[in-house]
Design a protein around this motif. Structure first.
Motif, PDB file in Angstrom:
ATOM      1  N   SER A 102       1.028  -0.973  -0.137  1.00 27.44           N
ATOM      2  CA  SER A 102      -0.584  -0.166   0.155  1.00 27.44           C
ATOM      3  C   SER A 102       0.946   1.331  -0.077  1.00 27.44           C
ATOM      4  O   SER A 102       2.081   1.168   0.597  1.00 27.44           O
ATOM      5  CB  SER A 102      -0.148  -0.130   0.878  1.00 27.44           C
ATOM      6  OG  SER A 102      -0.221   0.036   2.292  1.00 27.44           O
ATOM      7  N   GLN A 103      -0.027   2.501  -0.829  1.00 29.41           N
ATOM      8  CA  GLN A 103       1.319   3.762  -0.666  1.00 29.41           C
ATOM      9  C   GLN A 103       0.472   4.327   0.478  1.00 29.41           C
ATOM     10  O   GLN A 103       0.024   4.840   1.292  1.00 29.41           O
ATOM     11  CB  GLN A 103       0.534   4.832  -1.895  1.00 29.41           C
ATOM     12  CG  GLN A 103       1.798   5.186  -2.312  1.00 29.41           C
ATOM     13  CD  GLN A 103       0.864   6.465  -2.752  1.00 29.41           C
ATOM     14  OE1 GLN A 103       0.520   5.633  -4.276  1.00 29.41           O
ATOM     15  NE2 GLN A 103       1.761   7.254  -3.924  1.00 29.41           N
ATOM     16  N   VAL A 104       1.591   4.934   1.387  1.00 31.86           N
ATOM     17  CA  VAL A 104       1.756   5.375   2.472  1.00 31.86           C
ATOM     18  C   VAL A 104       2.280   6.644   2.355  1.00 31.86           C
ATOM     19  O   VAL A 104       3.337   7.337   1.987  1.00 31.86           O
ATOM     20  CB  VAL A 104       3.046   4.461   3.879  1.00 31.86           C
ATOM     21  CG1 VAL A 104       2.018   3.404   3.728  1.00 31.86           C
ATOM     22  CG2 VAL A 104       4.243   4.598   3.149  1.00 31.86           C
ATOM     23  N   ILE A 105       2.328   7.111   3.502  1.00 39.07           N
ATOM     24  CA  ILE A 105       2.222   9.162   3.793  1.00 39.07           C
ATOM     25  C   ILE A 105       3.631   8.825   4.907  1.00 39.07           C
ATOM     26  O   ILE A 105       3.038   8.641   5.960  1.00 39.07           O
ATOM     27  CB  ILE A 105       0.875  10.023   4.221  1.00 39.07           C
ATOM     28  CG1 ILE A 105       0.213  10.105   3.152  1.00 39.07           C
ATOM     29  CG2 ILE A 105       1.955  11.240   4.357  1.00 39.07           C
ATOM     30  CD1 ILE A 105      -0.841  10.899   3.108  1.00 39.07           C
ATOM     31  N   TYR A 106       4.942   9.250   4.984  1.00 40.42           N
ATOM     32  CA  TYR A 106       5.597   8.977   6.188  1.00 40.42           C
ATOM     33  C   TYR A 106       6.274  10.744   6.600  1.00 40.42           C
ATOM     34  O   TYR A 106       6.537  10.212   5.339  1.00 40.42           O
ATOM     35  CB  TYR A 106       6.703   7.854   6.295  1.00 40.42           C
ATOM     36  CG  TYR A 106       7.276   7.904   4.910  1.00 40.42           C
ATOM     37  CD1 TYR A 106       8.748   8.331   5.456  1.00 40.42           C
ATOM     38  CD2 TYR A 106       6.988   7.017   3.650  1.00 40.42           C
ATOM     39  CE1 TYR A 106       9.524   8.404   3.888  1.00 40.42           C
ATOM     40  CE2 TYR A 106       8.217   6.944   2.559  1.00 40.42           C
ATOM     41  CZ  TYR A 106       9.659   7.557   3.284  1.00 40.42           C
ATOM     42  OH  TYR A 106      10.256   7.466   2.303  1.00 40.42           O
ATOM     43  N   MET A 107       6.416  10.294   7.796  1.00 41.37           N
ATOM     44  CA  MET A 107       7.080  11.287   7.943  1.00 41.37           C
ATOM     45  C   MET A 107       8.175  11.107   9.232  1.00 41.37           C
ATOM     46  O   MET A 107       7.639  10.330  10.293  1.00 41.37           O
ATOM     47  CB  MET A 107       6.359  13.422   8.156  1.00 41.37           C
ATOM     48  CG  MET A 107       4.922  12.954   9.564  1.00 41.37           C
ATOM     49  SD  MET A 107       4.016  14.065   9.049  1.00 41.37           S
ATOM     50  CE  MET A 107       2.521  13.800   7.875  1.00 41.37           C
ATOM     51  N   GLY A 108       8.938  12.580   9.505  1.00 41.60           N
ATOM     52  CA  GLY A 108       9.496  11.957  10.877  1.00 41.60           C
ATOM     53  C   GLY A 108      11.463  12.578  10.721  1.00 41.60           C
ATOM     54  O   GLY A 108      11.392  13.691   9.529  1.00 41.60           O
ATOM     55  N   ALA A 109      12.079  12.717  11.201  1.00 45.09           N
ATOM     56  CA  ALA A 109      13.523  13.632  11.114  1.00 45.09           C
ATOM     57  C   ALA A 109      14.554  12.768  11.977  1.00 45.09           C
ATOM     58  O   ALA A 109      14.524  11.775  11.974  1.00 45.09           O
ATOM     59  CB  ALA A 109      13.009  14.575  12.734  1.00 45.09           C
ATOM     60  N   GLU A 110      15.510  13.019  11.582  1.00 45.13           N
ATOM     61  CA  GLU A 110      17.025  12.524  12.016  1.00 45.13           C
ATOM     62  C   GLU A 110      17.408  12.480  12.963  1.00 45.13           C
ATOM     63  O   GLU A 110      17.459  11.814  14.255  1.00 45.13           O
ATOM     64  CB  GLU A 110      18.654  13.184  11.299  1.00 45.13           C
ATOM     65  CG  GLU A 110      17.933  13.060   9.692  1.00 45.13           C
ATOM     66  CD  GLU A 110      19.466  14.233   9.068  1.00 45.13           C
ATOM     67  OE1 GLU A 110      20.119  14.360   9.987  1.00 45.13           O
ATOM     68  OE2 GLU A 110      19.408  13.877   8.232  1.00 45.13           O
TER      69      GLU A 110
END
Length: 257
Positions: free
Chosen positions: A225-233
């Motif tokens: 499935s296609q996802v929206i992912y977000m985050g930081a180092e």
């Protein structure tokens, strides 16, 4: 190579699979979280990484007004991880999954099964399901089309000459640019929501299709499935979930922050 790239890939992360009171659990690690609701349909979620404190090192402080919640004496363990208001219900389930619904019960946003909050070293990541009808906008100054669906962007305030090669500059495919705002607008039908990452470290927001392999040899992603992912180092995972429902109302609520 997805292993040697300035953009994150979920396959490099280990994800939480349990919520215990006000903590998420990843293997043997317990990560405290805070969930607060504002007066204007804004939810603030913070998740503390083992290598970071609760202090947010961002230079600009947001003006989030916390709505009064039940006192510690009356608040039950069952209520931990639950934030409701007149328009929406935001909940962290016992398996660590995050689900956000409007008052009619329609799902606004939910994490992908088995991959809610993840860690890779000091980096952190959240993965959300991307429904076929979702359209993405925002993300600050980028040399890409107005609609950001299917794109991936990095957020880091640095001169473009310091972070990209000459060929990318000539073809206007450089990323990041000068104004980095880690904020994404998600439109579904006629409802608009927004997610703002309040983190000063290099970050990524992506809605690209998952890689099935690298160079046709190494199988990468077992999730189709296609996802929206977000985050930081690194740093504190601090995110604001803003409910419109109209684009004008959504923008006003963002400006109030």
């Amino acid at each position: 190579m997805y292993l040697l790239n300035k953009y994150f890939h979920p396959e490099n992360f280990v994800f939480s699979n349990k919520k215990l009171d006000n903590t998420l659990q990843i293997a043997s690690k317990k990560l405290p979280f805070k969930l607060e609701r504002g007066d204007t349909d804004v939810i603030h979620l913070q998740i503390k990484h083992p290598k970071s404190g609760w202090e947010n090192l961002a230079c600009s402080e947001l003006t989030f007004q916390v709505k009064k919640t039940p006192s510690v004496k009356t608040k039950t363990k069952k209520q931990a991880g639950l934030a409701t208001d007149d328009q929406t219900k935001f909940e962290i389930k016992s398996n660590g999954a995050i689900i956000w619904k409007d008052k009619s019960g329609t799902t606004l946003l939910e994490t992908e099964e088995g991959r809610p909050y993840g860690m890779s070293g000091e980096a952190w990541l959240l993965c959300f399901k991307q429904n076929p009808g979702m359209r993405l906008y925002g993300m600050g100054e980028k040399a890409t089309p107005f609609e950001k669906t299917g794109l991936r962007h990095r957020f880091w305030n640095v001169d473009v000459w310091a972070d990209v090669n000459g060929n990318a500059m000539k073809e206007s495919k450089y990323d990041p640019e000068y104004i980095t705002i880690p904020y994404v607008i998600i439109k579904q039908d006629e409802t608009y929501i927004g997610v703002l990452m309040d983190n000063p470290y290099p970050g990524v927001i992506s809605s690209t299709k998952p890689l099935s392999s690298v160079a046709g040899q190494l199988k990468v992603d077992t999730h189709e499935s296609q996802v929206i992912y977000m985050g930081a180092e690194k740093g504190l995972a601090s995110l604001y979930f803003i409910y419109g429902p109209s684009l004008a109302e959504l923008t006003r609520k963002l400006q109030k922050l």
